[in-house]
Enzyme design. Structure first.
Site, short mmCIF file in Angstrom:
data_model
loop_
_atom_site.label_atom_id
_atom_site.label_comp_id
_atom_site.label_asym_id
_atom_site.label_seq_id
_atom_site.Cartn_x
_atom_site.Cartn_y
_atom_site.Cartn_z
N SER B 50 0.86 -1.18 0.00
CA SER B 50 0.00 0.00 0.00
C SER B 50 0.90 1.23 0.00
CB SER B 50 -0.86 -0.06 1.26
OG SER B 50 -1.76 0.99 1.28
N GLU B 51 0.71 2.13 -0.97
CA GLU B 51 1.70 3.20 -1.19
C GLU B 51 1.86 4.13 0.01
OE1 GLU B 51 0.28 5.36 -4.59
OE2 GLU B 51 -1.20 6.45 -3.43
N ASN B 52 0.85 4.18 0.89
CA ASN B 52 0.97 5.08 2.04
C ASN B 52 1.90 4.52 3.11
OD1 ASN B 52 -1.16 3.12 2.40
ND2 ASN B 52 -1.61 4.15 4.32
N SER B 92 8.43 3.18 0.87
CA SER B 92 7.32 2.72 0.05
C SER B 92 7.65 2.85 -1.44
CB SER B 92 6.05 3.52 0.38
OG SER B 92 4.95 3.00 -0.32
#
Lengths: 193, 222
Positions: B50-52, B92
């Site tokens: 998840s990019e966050n 990330s």
């Protein structure tokens, strides 16, 4: 610059004070302009931001409205490039080379550098006068622990501003366990809580 | 053939899920791509990135408060799965840009015969921003576009050359719609599968790019 990814890991109390005291004419460096009712979104809704350097404004319709009305300048930066530009500023680097944005309008006005046959954009460091960052808890040395996905941009931003203000949810009397520190206190100038 | 929007999305998400292999690191975009997770077998070991700032995000956390400390890339509170890990944005995008993501699934406004993707702005109208999409498209080993075949007005989304501002050039590997599956190759768009209840003509007529149709697909469509 202000930490946070949408609502997660945002220094909400300091932002509330900025709004209360009408601290405006700001250039906001952040991942996004959040939602209209929360944190960085409130800075937009209260028209305190003249320019936003962000990767995304889609969750705050007011940002789009102000952009289209010419009231807000927006520089959209790919998320990975944005964080690396901030990290470069904090790490003493003259910029970064990234393949992201090659062949798109993000390339406009930038130098393209070829390394071993691959093309990269030269993206310059991004530094702020003030960084306002979130922490889950901090000790008196300014050492901070950030839980879950609250880390996001906070860690890079802590290194890339003249003044760094930390907003922890909790201040601990005892020093934090050195092995569990997300942001070293040497980057932090002020703690506000 | 007209399918409901829900049925379209389910068909697309189910088909994309078949591309996922044991041990893959995958990053799903917001919206329809997120639904792909619902069709990956429970017993398959897959790492959802998840990019966050997380690998191993799980189901929605329905008990979380507004200031939840664990959220997905859409900002919604989620639970973690076994083996989960948190990290900051720099890490990330080291994962994303550095080629450590096996598959990314994204939506599109337009995708073209060269594998160019446009999915971040419509000039003069909607400008949400690219978020992490440009980095993901460039960095992931395999880029799958999951989208409804046409716009709500029936306009083609698969075109010869994108007219909207690009997200990335020559990066798309596969397109999955409710009508068909297309492989993007150096020679152009190759029709790989026709989805049940659609005809070859319906696909050709709703696509604004030349399609290479292998003999066995043409025979099956007769």
């Amino acid at each position: 610059m202000i930490g946070g990814f949408l609502r997660c890991g945002s220094p909400v109390k300091i932002i509330d004070e900025l709004v209360k005291n009408h601290i405006g004419n700001l250039t906001l460096i952040a991942n996004d302009t959040s939602l209209p009712e929360y944190d960085r979104g409130l800075l937009i809704v209260n028209k305190l931001v003249k320019k936003a350097i962000v990767s995304h404004i889609g969750t705050n319709p007011e940002s789009g409205r102000q952009l289209n009305a010419g009231e807000l300048e927006v520089e959209l930066v790919p998320m990975g490039t944005l964080v690396e530009r901030i990290r470069a500023a904090g790490a003493g680097l003259g910029g970064i080379l990234t393949p992201t944005g090659i062949g798109t309008i993000v390339e406009n006005g930038k130098d393209v550098v070829e390394v071993d046959g691959h093309k990269y954009l030269l993206e310059k460091p991004l530094r702020a006068d003030v960084a306002i960052i979130y922490a889950t808890k901090a000790d008196k040395f300014g050492n901070a622990f950030l839980d879950g996905t609250t880390r996001n941009f906070n860690t890079a931003m802590a290194t890339a501003a003249d003044i760094v203000i930390l907003e922890p949810e909790e201040i601990c009397d005892e020093p934090l366990n050195p092995a569990e520190i997300t942001i070293p206190g040497i980057f932090v100038d002020y703690i506000a809580f | 053939m007209i399918l409901s929007k829900e049925k379209c999305r389910e068909l697309i998400a189910r088909r994309v899920a078949q591309e996922v292999n044991e041990g893959d690191v995958i990053t799903l975009g917001i919206g329809l791509p997120t639904e792909v997770a619902n069709y990956i077998p429970e017993d398959m070991m897959v790492m959802l990135q998840s990019e966050n700032g997380m690998i191993g995000g799980g189901k929605r956390d329905l008990n979380a408060t507004g200031n939840a400390k664990i959220t997905n890339a859409g900002g919604l509170p989620v639970l973690t799965r076994q083996g989960a890990v948190f990290f900051d944005t720099a890490m990330s995008f080291t994962i994303i840009r550095g080629g450590h993501v096996d598959i990314t699934v994204m939506g599109a406004l337009q995708v073209d015969s060269h594998g160019n993707l446009a999915n971040w702005m419509i000039p003069g109208s909607v400008i949400p921003g690219m978020g992490g999409a440009m980095d993901l498209t460039v960095g992931a080993k395999k880029v799958i576009i999951a989208m409804e075949h046409t716009t709500p007005k029936g306009e083609a989304r698969i075109v010869k050359d994108c007219t909207l501002p690009l997200t990335a050039r020559n990066e798309v590997d596969m397109i999955v719609t409710e009508r068909c599956v297309i492989d993007v190759t150096p020679e152009g768009l190759v029709l790989k599968e026709i989805m049940p209840s659609f005809s070859l003509d319906e696909i050709i007529n709703s696509t604004d790019a030349p399609l290479i149709i292998p003999d066995e697909i043409a025979r099956k469509a007769l």
